[in-house]
Design an enzyme around this catalytic site. Structure first.
Site, PDB file in Angstrom:
ATOM      1  N   HIS A 106      -2.106   0.771  -5.505  1.00 12.61           N
ATOM      2  CA  HIS A 106      -1.788   0.640  -6.928  1.00 12.61           C
ATOM      3  C   HIS A 106      -1.240   1.943  -7.524  1.00 12.61           C
ATOM      4  O   HIS A 106      -0.426   1.919  -8.427  1.00 12.61           O
ATOM      5  CB  HIS A 106      -3.041   0.204  -7.684  1.00 12.61           C
ATOM      6  CG  HIS A 106      -2.842  -0.018  -9.143  1.00 12.61           C
ATOM      7  ND1 HIS A 106      -1.879  -0.870  -9.656  1.00 12.61           N
ATOM      8  CD2 HIS A 106      -3.484   0.519 -10.224  1.00 12.61           C
ATOM      9  CE1 HIS A 106      -1.935  -0.860 -10.971  1.00 12.61           C
ATOM     10  NE2 HIS A 106      -2.903  -0.026 -11.337  1.00 12.61           N
TER      11      HIS A 106
ATOM     12  N   SER B 153       0.906   0.294 -14.601  1.00  8.87           N
ATOM     13  CA  SER B 153      -0.323  -0.462 -14.839  1.00  8.87           C
ATOM     14  C   SER B 153      -0.434  -0.859 -16.307  1.00  8.87           C
ATOM     15  O   SER B 153       0.405  -1.608 -16.807  1.00  8.87           O
ATOM     16  CB  SER B 153      -1.521   0.369 -14.372  1.00  8.87           C
ATOM     17  OG  SER B 153      -2.666  -0.434 -14.221  1.00  8.87           O
TER      18      SER B 153
END
Length: 247
Positions: A225, A71
């Site tokens: 994610h 991320s």
């Protein structure tokens, strides 16, 4: 390198597993304004890249380094490779792409919740979780955010160790990617791991990945994610295979 609101502690288990299976040292770091690292009002990818470059030089890690980031940490790793390719051999990029985008609204929501928790001067983590549950129903995400709660010496009140005001002001920079296709490329190998249930790396971003990182490979994992924590075995196997087959 961890994502927003994370720390090196999040990566302790996967770091140990990779060090064992690859028989090489693994360093988990706290990016600026996170974990045990200093706080600074500037929070963007050039600044984060400079920090990591300094770490690599200080530890004399040399050109055989693999950078692995998730991320926000993924964009920091890409930034280092584009700024200082001589310091990096290859990359493992987890669920992010070299594009500028607006962060999901949930991150702004988390900032508001964390501010409220500090303003209420709570003494128990359960009280903080109750407040946070009004903003985020997912227990796993709440527990992740609450890993940042600490109690300063001499104070009975809980406080977040991340600087909420600084990070709240930097959300646009965290969504940004300050490099251009006209002049920035990394010629080393790169593995891009994406969660198939995540929206961070849609198919339309793949050509852009290829222009910045022409030797990239793409690995899809059935996860959201939080690929590393959701599917740690599949993730580790993908990274080990990529790094052991360097041809």
């Amino acid at each position: 390198m961890h994502g927003l609101f994370g720390s090196k502690q999040n990566n302790r288990t996967i770091s140990k597993a990779l060090a064992r299976d690859l028989n090489r040292p693994v360093y988990a770091v706290d990016l600026r304004n996170h974990g045990d690292s200093p706080h600074h009002k500037r929070h963007d990818y050039v600044a984060m890249a400079e920090d990591v470059e300094h770490f690599l030089v200080d530890k004399k890690l040399g050109p055989e380094t693999t950078l692995l980031g998730h991320s926000m940490g993924a964009k920091a790793a890409m930034a280092v490779s584009l700024r200082s390719p001589s310091l990096v051999r290859d990359l493992v990029i987890v669920d992010n792409a070299p594009v500028s985008s607006i962060l999901h609204s949930s991150f702004g929501t988390y900032i508001r919740a964390m501010r409220q928790i500090e303003e209420l001067q709570l003494k128990k983590q359960s009280e903080a979780d109750k407040i946070l549950s009004e903003y985020e129903p997912n227990l796993g995400i709440r527990q992740f955010l609450l890993t940042n709660l600490t109690r300063e010496e001499g104070s009975p009140y809980l406080k977040f160790r991340v600087p909420i005001k600084i990070l709240g002001s930097a959300l646009d920079e965290i969504g940004d990617f300050p490099f251009t296709l006209e002049k920035d490329r990394f010629e080393g190998r790169a593995l891009f791991v994406r969660g198939t249930k995540s929206h961070y790396v849609p198919d339309e971003h793949i050509p852009t990945i290829g222009r910045f990182f022409p030797l990239f490979r793409l690995k899809d994992i059935d996860a959201g994610h939080w690929v590393i924590s959701e599917k740690p075995i599949e993730f580790k196997e993908a990274v080990v295979e990529f790094l052991q087959n360097s041809e």
